[in-house]
Structure formats: structure tokens, C-alpha cells
Enzyme design. Structure first.
Site, PDB file in Angstrom:
ATOM      1  N   TYR A   1      -1.634   8.668   4.194  1.00  0.00           N
ATOM      2  CA  TYR A   1      -0.801   7.501   3.882  1.00  0.00           C
ATOM      3  C   TYR A   1      -1.335   6.797   2.636  1.00  0.00           C
ATOM      4  CZ  TYR A   1       0.643   2.614   4.085  1.00  0.00           C
ATOM      5  OH  TYR A   1       1.095   1.360   3.757  1.00  0.00           O
TER       6      TYR A   1
ATOM      7  N   THR B   1       5.266   3.942   6.754  1.00  0.00           N
ATOM      8  CA  THR B   1       4.063   3.146   6.965  1.00  0.00           C
ATOM      9  C   THR B   1       3.234   3.553   8.186  1.00  0.00           C
ATOM     10  OG1 THR B   1       5.332   1.496   8.213  1.00  0.00           O
ATOM     11  CG2 THR B   1       5.088   1.137   5.835  1.00  0.00           C
TER      12      THR B   1
ATOM     13  N   ALA C   1       9.286   1.946   2.827  1.00  0.00           N
ATOM     14  CA  ALA C   1       8.128   2.846   2.804  1.00  0.00           C
ATOM     15  C   ALA C   1       7.963   3.509   4.155  1.00  0.00           C
ATOM     16  CB  ALA C   1       6.854   2.074   2.449  1.00  0.00           C
TER      17      ALA C   1
ATOM     18  N   LEU D   1       9.090  -6.268   6.693  1.00  0.00           N
ATOM     19  CA  LEU D   1       9.036  -7.255   5.619  1.00  0.00           C
ATOM     20  C   LEU D   1      10.431  -7.566   5.094  1.00  0.00           C
ATOM     21  CD1 LEU D   1       7.447  -9.009   3.621  1.00  0.00           C
ATOM     22  CD2 LEU D   1       7.218  -6.968   2.163  1.00  0.00           C
TER      23      LEU D   1
END
Length: 237
Positions: A117, A54, A52, A8
Site C-alpha cells: 500500500y 486504502t 484510493a 473523507l
């Protein structure tokens, strides 16, 4: 912005060229002194926290690293945001919901989480709320191309490809200082992961979540009515 080299973050850097995105060498997310030093040096009005851990399957095996990055890293960013009076935009996930009903709204109660997660991302949201000014964006995205030979037809989601989601996130970032709500869902329409995969990988094979090797929620589609209302409001201005 944290996570500037991630999936992202890379898209957002192209869409929002004014973003300052220190590398992990410049700002070590797991070192509170490093995070604070960079934030105090830059003194931003807004911090976009995209970094993060992920890997959902990997999180089950490497719980310590997943917790350190997702929870402790977010905690350090939130503290640093408070130190300079910045607003924190924290990127969260639809996986904070258990997937029993789908069409989750921002005010629906998250949990109980179905994997590790999910747990770290739910706790990370609470860490992000320690920032006096914050916006938590729940979303979900894939790489530009579907990366797997099999896609699950019994997992439903509002997820989309990152080049579809990133412009929406960028719009939210541009308006972040004026968004009054603390939580926002940004996604597309409800569909199965198999349906999503076929859009860009027509030969993908159909599978079920029993094959995943990790527990996955069944339907984490998000209600995006709040986001639609905000966009309509901005368009009318």
C-alpha cells in the site's frame, strides 16, 4: 472531487457543498477516457482526488487492484487536470515514510516503503506531480469510531478521526488555489494508535504491530509547521 462516497469524501461533501462529486459509475477512475470525459465536461479550476485503495492488509493480496486504483487512477486524473488547466489536490498518506524517526517534514525524503500500500501511494505522489499545478496533502484518518478491538501501542502517528481531519482538509481545499507549496502535511499531535483509540473506545485492548499480519511503520508522525504557518497567515488577513 473523486471518491465522494468514501470516508473523507463524505465528510468533505458536507463541509464543501459546492463540490461536484461524480459516482464511480459516472467516472470510472480506472478508465482514462471516462475520467477525461467528466473532467472536460465540468472544466473545474480544482480537482480534489480523495479516491484510493486504502486496505493496507488487502493490498498485499490484491496488488493489481491496489496499483490500478492508486497509481493508474491518479495518473489519469493528473492528465485530465492538465487537459483543462485545473489544479490537482491529491490526498496522500503518512505511510510514504519508513517510520524510523517520525516528525517528518514535507521536504524529508520518503521511503523506503514498508508495505505494498505504501509503495502505491508513494508512486501515486509522483503521478500527481505530473499535474502542472498540484498540491499533495499527506494526512491520515480513522472512521468516527475506532473499529477494532485491539490498537497498537508501538505505532506512532499524527492520525486522527475523520471528523477532526476533514475540516482541516476542507480549509486547505478552500485556499488551494493560493497555496504555493507543492506538498503539505495535515495531521494532529504525535500519539500511539492505542492512545488515539482510547479516546473513543475506552475498552480497546492494547496490542503491538507484530500482531498486524502486515509490516507497519513504527512512527509516521508528521511535522505540521507549514500548515500551522499557513493558517496563521490566513487568520491575520
Amino acid at each position: 472531487m473523486t471518491g465522494g462516497s468514501g470516508r473523507l469524501g463524505t465528510e468533505l461533501r458536507a463541509l464543501l457543498p459546492g463540490l461536484i462529486a461524480p459516482s464511480s459509475r459516472e467516472m470510472n477512475l480506472t478508465d482514462p477516457a471516462s475520467v477525461l470525459a467528466v473532467i472536460e465536461r465540468e472544466r473545474p479550476d480544482l480537482i480534489v482526488h480523495t479516491a484510493a485503495y486504502t486496505n493496507v492488509g488487502g493490498a498485499e493480496k490484491d496488488r493489481s487492484e491496489c496499483w490500478t486504483v492508486n497509481v493508474e487512477g491518479t495518473r489519469y486524473v493528473a492528465r485530465s487536470a492538465n487537459a483543462v488547466g485545473a489544479k490537482l489536490v491529491h490526498i496522500s498518506t503518512d505511510y510514504v515514510f519508513d517510520g524510523q524517526t517520525g516528525n517528518y517534514a514535507e521536504d524529508d525524503t520518503p521511503g523506503p516503503v514498508v508495505n505494498y500500500y505504501s509503495l502505491t501511494k508513494l508512486v501515486a505522489e509522483e503521478a500527481a506531480r505530473a499535474a502542472e499545478r498540484h498540491l499533495i496533502i499527506r494526512t491520515s484518518f480513522r472512521p468516527r469510531e475506532f473499529a477494532y478491538p485491539v490498537a497498537f501501542s508501538d505505532v506512532y502517528t499524527g492520525q486522527d478521526y475523520v471528523d477532526i481531519i476533514a475540516p482541516e482538509i476542507a480549509l486547505a481545499v478552500r485556499h488551494a488555489l493560493e497555496i504555493e507549496q507543492g506538498t503539505l502535511h495535515i495531521a494532529t499531535e504525535r500519539k500511539s494508535v492505542f492512545e488515539l483509540a482510547r479516546r473513543r473506545k475506552p475498552d480497546v485492548q492494547e496490542g503491538t504491530r507484530a500482531q498486524a499480519g502486515v509490516t507497519l511503520p513504527g512512527d509516521v508522525s508528521l511535522n505540521t509547521g507549514r500548515w500551522a504557518a499557513l493558517k496563521a497567515q490566513w487568520s491575520a488577513q
